[in-house]
Motif scaffolding. Structure first.
Motif: not given
Lengths: 418, 184
Positions: A238-240, B68-70, B93-100, B128-135
């Motif tokens: 889920a996190l990935a 979280i977001d791209l 610009e490519v803006v990527v929001n990451l979360l720890d 792997p979750g960036a796939e849809a955002m990059e598309r």
């Protein structure tokens, strides 16, 4: 990253163009029993216009891919042509089951750029309205989830309860949906007289009805058979995949922005975060059902603690003058006219704000160039990201279970496609 | 992708990783070896398309486990952007929001991407979750992501021409297109 490689390669995700699929269908191979079918976009269980391409072997789903974009209307482009003042009318149409959350994320972003302080009452009104909206959204989920799995009676009950909340929304905002109620600077109008009685009547009806849902679904063997152990996802997966909200919480990870990164006044209210254990469809159902109960707790505290005072910022740059002033002051009239025609200017900069919507983290990335319209407005839609978990959850399951899993993701296509 | 080998264990999280290699001669403060600024209380890292992938790799190792977001952004005609001196402004610009999610912190990357060759390395091996955002960024801005597993249109029709969120894509320029259905 190696343990997550399966999320990226083609084990569960059907990466095949339509032309390729057609080509494959033309080849007759008696040993190959796989076939590719389309589910949706017009199918009652696809919650609007979700289309899923699936590779089936008999009744088992091998690979699949959600195909989206059927409801894409370029709302992020539209936002660049609307003033910050008009912005909420646009974003509220994204997630039509919980419109107040998108308005909130957008308004918080504009306020961060403006550096405007929001009066306490506005904050509490926002919080109460959002929690009521969470209840109505989850009730809608219970209705559609029930219908998708054959508990058609649930459809009527869920809708009936949701209507109670929407009736209150209509009284406060003037509209049942797409409220445009939460705006940069506060809310559009103060709560009407007698609002607390209305809210209390909703709160007094619901506990009994939720218990009826428990009888109708939670404890029922057929319901459990259809949902338990179906569409399992782990915390790491889920996190990935960036999944948030009930999907992440169903895996047992207590992540809720209201608690982890509090906004509004969530620090000042007591509530519990509902988590699951197995990450299956039943857990996701149970989480939403119990989140209604937690939201009711928050709403009760909102009634108790609702502060007095203005319902929008007294900053005349952002909020129009009171209606009564317009009749007596020429300046107020001009000011009113200016704000609604030209809008207000927002200092240049960029910011990302996020709120916990019923579906997960809803974010707004806003770039201003110092003018009255955003340079770039991007909504991080939870459904859009969460939908990526679908192929992994239905991989190796039955086609009938795929319906249950789609329903448990609770995607709102307006938000997915924007 | 060589970054994704043997890096499954996140290192001890240390928010000031870039502190050691701080060069007093450099004009702006640095974090993870790149210029860092603050925007309304949020940490923003600036990079270009060449340093982008390594930076994301460093952040993954430091515990930023969720993308979280791209999204893309087009700064054509926007003169108000403020960037650190070392960063060359480019159109996109490519803006990527990451979360720890463990240390409960966020970070944002703004990668400058030029118009003539808008290609970056995909971060899907990390997330792997960036796939849809990059598309979506491919659709909307015509950016390209090297190594993306499925760079097909996601929100736009397959035969759509142009990239709607670019600033030079005027509203209403193209009449609404509908796909013809064969045999009807």
């Amino acid at each position: 990253m190696t343990q997550l490689d399966h999320l990226r390669n083609g084990d569960a995700v059907l990466r095949m163009s339509e032309a390729e699929a057609e080509e494959r269908a033309a080849v007759v191979d008696p040993d190959d029993e796989r076939m590719i079918i389309n589910m949706g976009p017009q199918h009652p269980s696809t919650h609007g216009v979700l289309r899923v391409t699936m590779e089936l072997q008999g009744e088992v789903v091998l690979r699949s891919k959600p195909v989206i974009g059927y409801l894409h209307t370029g709302m992020e482009k539209t936002a660049e042509d609307l003033t910050f003042m008009q912005g909420p009318t646009n974003v509220t149409r994204m997630d039509y089951a919980s419109p107040l959350f998108t308005e909130l994320a957008f308004s918080l972003a504009v306020e961060a750029l403006l550096d405007v302080e929001i009066p306490e009452r506005a904050t509490w009104i926002r919080m109460m309205m959002c929690e009521l909206n969470r209840m109505s959204s989850h009730l809608l989920f219970l209705a559609t989830n029930g219908m998708d799995l054959g508990a058609v009676g649930m459809m009527i009950y869920g809708w009936r309860e949701r209507e109670e909340v929407l009736r209150f929304f209509e009284k406060v905002t003037g509209l049942r949906m797409n409220h445009n109620y939460i705006r940069p600077g506060g809310v559009a109008a103060d709560l009407p007289d007698g609002w607390s009685e209305d809210v209390e009547s909703i709160l007094s009806i619901l506990p009994e009805r939720l218990e009826q849902f428990d009888v109708l679904m939670t404890g029922q063997p057929i319901w459990r058979e259809r949902t338990q152990g179906i569409g399992v996802i782990t915390t790491e997966e889920a996190l990935a995949l960036g999944a948030t909200g009930p999907i992440l919480r169903s895996t047992g990870y207590a992540w809720d922005l209201r608690r982890s990164m509090p906004y509004l006044a969530y620090d000042d209210v007591d509530f519990d975060i509902v988590v699951g254990t197995y990450g299956d469809t039943f857990d996701r159902y149970a989480i939403r059902l119990n989140e209604i109960r937690e939201s009711m707790r928050i709403v009760e505290q909102c009634i108790e603690k609702m502060p007095d005072g203005p319902y929008r910022a007294e900053d005349r740059k952002v909020t129009p003058p009171p209606r009564a002033r317009i009749d007596e002051s020429m300046e107020a009239l001009i000011h009113h006219f200016k704000i609604f025609t030209e809008g207000f200017k927002v200092p240049a900069g960029e910011v990302y704000t996020s709120v916990e919507s019923p579906r997960g983290e809803l974010g707004c990335y806003l770039v201003s160039d110092g003018g009255p319209k955003p340079q770039r407005m991007h909504i991080r839609a939870p459904s859009f990201v969460n939908l990526q978990t679908l192929p992994h959850m239905i991989h190796g399951g039955l086609l009938a279970d795929a319906i249950a899993v789609i329903s448990s993701i609770d995607p709102i296509m307006g938000e997915v496609d924007r | 992708m060589n970054e994704d080998e043997g890096t499954e264990e996140t290192k001890d999280s240390d928010p000031d990783v870039g502190e050691d290699d701080q060069d007093p001669d450099l004009a702006s403060p640095r974090l993870y070896g790149v210029p860092v600024t603050e925007s309304h209380g949020q940490v923003v890292l600036h990079t270009d398309k060449n340093g982008y992938n390594d930076l994301v790799g460093a952040l993954v190792d430091d515990g930023f486990g969720v993308c979280i977001d791209l999204c893309g952004a087009d700064y054509l005609g926007n003169e108000t952007r403020v960037l650190p001196e070392e960063v060359t402004p480019e159109r996109f610009e490519v803006v990527v929001n990451l979360l720890d999610i463990h240390a409960v912190r966020r970070i944002r990357i703004r990668a400058q991407v030029d118009e003539s060759d808008p290609e970056l390395i995909s971060i899907t091996p990390f997330y792997p979750g960036a796939e849809a955002m990059e598309r979506e960024a491919i659709d909307m801005f015509g950016l390209q992501f090297q190594g993306h597993p499925d760079p097909t249109p996601i929100l736009l029709p397959d035969d759509w021409e142009g990239h709607p969120l670019r600033k030079d894509f005027a509203i209403g320029r193209i009449p609404v297109q509908f796909k013809a259905v064969e045999g009807r």
